[in-house]
Write a protein that holds these residues in place. Structure first.
Motif, PDB file in Angstrom:
ATOM      1  N   GLY A 142      16.512  15.438  -0.207  1.00 38.08           N
ATOM      2  CA  GLY A 142      15.686  14.143   0.129  1.00 38.08           C
ATOM      3  C   GLY A 142      16.432  13.015  -0.479  1.00 38.08           C
ATOM      4  N   PHE A 143      15.731  12.024  -0.119  1.00 35.98           N
ATOM      5  CA  PHE A 143      16.306  10.548  -0.568  1.00 35.98           C
ATOM      6  C   PHE A 143      15.979  10.084  -1.690  1.00 35.98           C
ATOM      7  CE2 PHE A 143      15.901  10.488   4.118  1.00 35.98           C
ATOM      8  CZ  PHE A 143      17.250  10.390   4.564  1.00 35.98           C
ATOM      9  N   GLY A 144      15.244  10.906  -2.568  1.00 40.71           N
ATOM     10  CA  GLY A 144      15.033  10.324  -4.020  1.00 40.71           C
ATOM     11  C   GLY A 144      13.997   8.915  -4.034  1.00 40.71           C
ATOM     12  N   GLY A 145      14.229   8.396  -4.948  1.00 44.40           N
ATOM     13  CA  GLY A 145      13.778   7.105  -4.983  1.00 44.40           C
ATOM     14  C   GLY A 145      12.380   7.140  -5.920  1.00 44.40           C
ATOM     15  N   LYS A 146      11.447   6.476  -5.963  1.00 43.55           N
ATOM     16  CA  LYS A 146      10.018   6.062  -6.865  1.00 43.55           C
ATOM     17  C   LYS A 146       9.261   7.267  -6.389  1.00 43.55           C
ATOM     18  CE  LYS A 146       6.996   2.692  -8.348  1.00 43.55           C
ATOM     19  NZ  LYS A 146       6.527   1.438  -8.306  1.00 43.55           N
ATOM     20  N   LYS A 147       8.738   7.899  -7.375  1.00 43.44           N
ATOM     21  CA  LYS A 147       7.652   8.814  -7.147  1.00 43.44           C
ATOM     22  C   LYS A 147       6.281   8.321  -7.714  1.00 43.44           C
ATOM     23  CE  LYS A 147      10.666  12.300  -5.603  1.00 43.44           C
ATOM     24  NZ  LYS A 147      11.896  11.359  -5.709  1.00 43.44           N
ATOM     25  N   LYS A 148       6.315   7.830  -9.042  1.00 47.34           N
ATOM     26  CA  LYS A 148       5.007   7.454  -9.429  1.00 47.34           C
ATOM     27  C   LYS A 148       4.292   6.297  -8.599  1.00 47.34           C
ATOM     28  CE  LYS A 148       3.126   6.163 -14.015  1.00 47.34           C
ATOM     29  NZ  LYS A 148       3.686   5.950 -15.455  1.00 47.34           N
ATOM     30  N   GLY A 149       3.127   6.413  -8.474  1.00 46.86           N
ATOM     31  CA  GLY A 149       2.563   5.120  -7.908  1.00 46.86           C
ATOM     32  C   GLY A 149       2.520   5.022  -6.347  1.00 46.86           C
ATOM     33  N   THR A 150       3.240   5.993  -5.758  1.00 47.42           N
ATOM     34  CA  THR A 150       3.463   6.017  -4.277  1.00 47.42           C
ATOM     35  C   THR A 150       2.231   6.014  -3.665  1.00 47.42           C
ATOM     36  OG1 THR A 150       3.631   8.497  -4.321  1.00 47.42           O
ATOM     37  CG2 THR A 150       5.473   7.200  -4.429  1.00 47.42           C
ATOM     38  N   LYS A 151       1.079   6.508  -4.042  1.00 40.91           N
ATOM     39  CA  LYS A 151      -0.154   6.755  -3.240  1.00 40.91           C
ATOM     40  C   LYS A 151      -1.180   5.372  -3.728  1.00 40.91           C
ATOM     41  CE  LYS A 151      -0.324  11.716  -2.924  1.00 40.91           C
ATOM     42  NZ  LYS A 151      -1.099  12.960  -3.137  1.00 40.91           N
ATOM     43  N   TRP A 152      -0.766   4.424  -4.458  1.00 42.45           N
ATOM     44  CA  TRP A 152      -1.377   3.271  -4.819  1.00 42.45           C
ATOM     45  C   TRP A 152      -1.764   2.403  -3.561  1.00 42.45           C
ATOM     46  CZ3 TRP A 152       1.088   1.343  -9.937  1.00 42.45           C
ATOM     47  CH2 TRP A 152       0.677   2.334 -11.249  1.00 42.45           C
ATOM     48  N   ASN A 153      -2.927   1.723  -3.503  1.00 41.16           N
ATOM     49  CA  ASN A 153      -3.388   0.951  -2.451  1.00 41.16           C
ATOM     50  C   ASN A 153      -2.537  -0.294  -2.673  1.00 41.16           C
ATOM     51  OD1 ASN A 153      -5.113   2.403  -0.970  1.00 41.16           O
ATOM     52  ND2 ASN A 153      -6.846   1.757  -2.228  1.00 41.16           N
ATOM     53  N   THR A 154      -2.368  -0.871  -1.480  1.00 42.61           N
ATOM     54  CA  THR A 154      -1.664  -2.169  -1.383  1.00 42.61           C
ATOM     55  C   THR A 154      -2.538  -2.983  -0.624  1.00 42.61           C
ATOM     56  OG1 THR A 154      -0.393  -1.577   0.567  1.00 42.61           O
ATOM     57  CG2 THR A 154       0.817  -1.328  -1.405  1.00 42.61           C
ATOM     58  N   LYS A 155      -2.213  -4.177  -0.654  1.00 39.46           N
ATOM     59  CA  LYS A 155      -3.073  -5.431  -0.051  1.00 39.46           C
ATOM     60  C   LYS A 155      -3.308  -5.060   1.575  1.00 39.46           C
ATOM     61  CE  LYS A 155      -3.550 -10.190   0.855  1.00 39.46           C
ATOM     62  NZ  LYS A 155      -2.940 -11.369   0.718  1.00 39.46           N
ATOM     63  N   GLU A 156      -2.133  -4.508   2.229  1.00 40.01           N
ATOM     64  CA  GLU A 156      -2.105  -4.190   3.516  1.00 40.01           C
ATOM     65  C   GLU A 156      -2.805  -2.951   3.637  1.00 40.01           C
ATOM     66  OE1 GLU A 156       0.549  -4.790   2.046  1.00 40.01           O
ATOM     67  OE2 GLU A 156       1.112  -6.996   2.789  1.00 40.01           O
ATOM     68  N   SER A 157      -3.032  -1.937   3.065  1.00 41.27           N
ATOM     69  CA  SER A 157      -3.731  -0.600   3.211  1.00 41.27           C
ATOM     70  C   SER A 157      -4.877  -0.776   2.815  1.00 41.27           C
ATOM     71  CB  SER A 157      -2.915   0.559   2.234  1.00 41.27           C
ATOM     72  OG  SER A 157      -3.290   0.160   0.758  1.00 41.27           O
ATOM     73  N   HIS A 158      -5.451  -1.685   1.892  1.00 40.05           N
ATOM     74  CA  HIS A 158      -6.837  -1.874   1.413  1.00 40.05           C
ATOM     75  C   HIS A 158      -7.483  -2.678   2.529  1.00 40.05           C
ATOM     76  CE1 HIS A 158     -10.219  -4.474  -0.514  1.00 40.05           C
ATOM     77  NE2 HIS A 158     -10.095  -3.199  -1.128  1.00 40.05           N
ATOM     78  N   ASN A 159      -6.911  -3.622   3.483  1.00 37.66           N
ATOM     79  CA  ASN A 159      -7.380  -4.227   4.442  1.00 37.66           C
ATOM     80  C   ASN A 159      -7.419  -3.642   5.795  1.00 37.66           C
ATOM     81  OD1 ASN A 159      -8.110  -6.607   2.759  1.00 37.66           O
ATOM     82  ND2 ASN A 159      -6.005  -7.378   3.057  1.00 37.66           N
ATOM     83  N   ASP A 160      -6.812  -2.343   5.898  1.00 35.62           N
ATOM     84  CA  ASP A 160      -6.532  -1.504   7.061  1.00 35.62           C
ATOM     85  C   ASP A 160      -7.962  -0.830   7.237  1.00 35.62           C
ATOM     86  OD1 ASP A 160      -5.885  -0.558   9.406  1.00 35.62           O
ATOM     87  OD2 ASP A 160      -4.026   0.639   8.529  1.00 35.62           O
ATOM     88  N   MET A 161      -8.486  -0.971   8.030  1.00 33.66           N
ATOM     89  CA  MET A 161      -9.778  -0.390   8.298  1.00 33.66           C
ATOM     90  C   MET A 161      -9.917   0.800   9.767  1.00 33.66           C
ATOM     91  SD  MET A 161     -11.647  -1.019   5.656  1.00 33.66           S
ATOM     92  CE  MET A 161     -13.176  -0.662   6.076  1.00 33.66           C
ATOM     93  N   ARG A 162      -8.834   0.961  10.166  1.00 30.52           N
ATOM     94  CA  ARG A 162      -8.770   1.752  11.220  1.00 30.52           C
ATOM     95  C   ARG A 162      -9.163   2.961  11.117  1.00 30.52           C
ATOM     96  NH1 ARG A 162      -2.855   0.077  13.169  1.00 30.52           N
ATOM     97  NH2 ARG A 162      -2.482   0.180  11.005  1.00 30.52           N
ATOM     98  N   GLY A 163      -8.682   3.702   9.948  1.00 29.78           N
ATOM     99  CA  GLY A 163      -8.982   5.136   9.738  1.00 29.78           C
ATOM    100  C   GLY A 163     -10.379   5.533   8.867  1.00 29.78           C
TER     101      GLY A 163
END
Length: 309
Positions: free
Chosen positions: A249-270
């Motif tokens: 895999g590409f590695g990178g940041k693992k902690k906090g990857t499922k946290w909401n962001t401003k864009e995901s919080h405002n996205d009501m499509r699902g």
């Protein structure tokens, strides 16, 4: 007159009468027996004979009795001055040169030697006499090999000492240059620091609102740290890095990857209200809200049940 009297008259003294008193000498001088200059040898003047005829006769005898190889005598006029003719200069006739002109006189001797060589070489070759030094010719040295070895050692020691001296001289020059550069760098740093402190004081006092003095430090940091990760990524990863990325895999940041962001919080499509609040569907039946599933007894009821047992 016997021999002793004759010697006395001539001023000679015998071994017996070698020590004469002063009075006896005065009496002999008064009688005229002592005369000055008797004991000084008189050399006759040398007669210098310039017998020209005799010398010519001896030369003629040599020419008759000895072959030419033993004599090697040649009388030649100088060859023509080709260089002077090519340059268009006037050439003085043979025998009419200025004896006071050193160059003209030496050139005359040089051209005469050339003419002699041109005449002598064919005669020597005709008599089968070699005129060139053989390749394996070794001349007898006037100095011994031991003496030459000593001289060679001295020369080597002298050359080594001079080489060491030159190296030391270069090192001294390099040290002086290094010190000079170091002093210049330190002075430049002090100057930059002084200018930066002046700019900071002006900014603190409100005399200026520019922060240009910080950009210089950032540039220095960039230069000192080298290329950034973004610049390295632009160049692309090597084959080893690509293989590890493909395998692990590409590695990178693992902690906090499922946290909401401003864009995901405002996205009501699902978003589904029934699913979110447990109304209907499998989620509602499983939880017992609006469904017929068994409800779990409360904590107090479970405690009483355990006490009865």
């Amino acid at each position: 007159m016997d021999t002793s009297e004759a010697e006395t008259q001539l001023g000679f003294e015998s071994e017996e009468d070698s020590e004469m008193s002063d009075g006896a000498l005065q009496e002999a001088f008064a009688k005229g027996l002592l005369k000055p200059g008797l004991n000084v040898p008189v050399e006759e003047a040398k007669k210098l004979a310039n017998n020209v005829e005799g010398m010519k006769q001896c030369l003629a005898d040599f020419c008759k009795t000895l072959p030419w190889v033993e004599r090697l005598n040649l009388t030649n006029l100088p060859v023509a001055d080709i260089v002077a003719k090519a340059e268009g200069r006037l050439v003085a006739p043979d025998g009419e040169i200025n004896a006071e002109d050193d160059f003209q006189r030496e050139m005359y001797f040089y051209r005469q030697a050339q003419a002699t060589v041109l005449e002598a070489l064919p005669k020597l070759r005709k008599l089968n006499i070699p005129t060139k030094r053989p390749t394996d010719y070794f001349a007898e040295m006037s100095k011994t090999d031991q003496h030459m070895q000593k001289i060679r050692k001295k020369l080597l020691v002298k050359a080594t000492a001079m080489e060491k001296s030159e190296k030391a001289k270069k090192l001294r020059e390099l040290r002086k240059y290094g010190k000079k550069v170091q002093v210049e760098v330190i002075q430049k740093r002090q100057k930059d620091k002084k200018a930066m402190m002046t700019s900071v004081k002006k900014y603190q006092k409100g005399m200026t609102d520019k922060l240009d003095f910080l950009e210089g430090d950032q540039d220095k940091v960039k230069k000192s740290t080298g290329p950034s990760k973004a610049q390295l990524n632009k160049k692309g990863a090597n084959s080893k890095r690509k293989f590890k990325d493909q395998k692990f895999g590409f590695g990178g940041k693992k902690k906090g990857t499922k946290w909401n962001t401003k864009e995901s919080h405002n996205d009501m499509r699902g978003f589904r209200a029934k699913v979110a609040h447990g109304k209907g569907g499998k989620a509602g039946k499983a939880s017992g809200k609006g469904g017929k599933g068994n409800k779990r007894p409360g904590k107090e009821a479970r405690r009483k049940t355990k006490s009865k047992k």
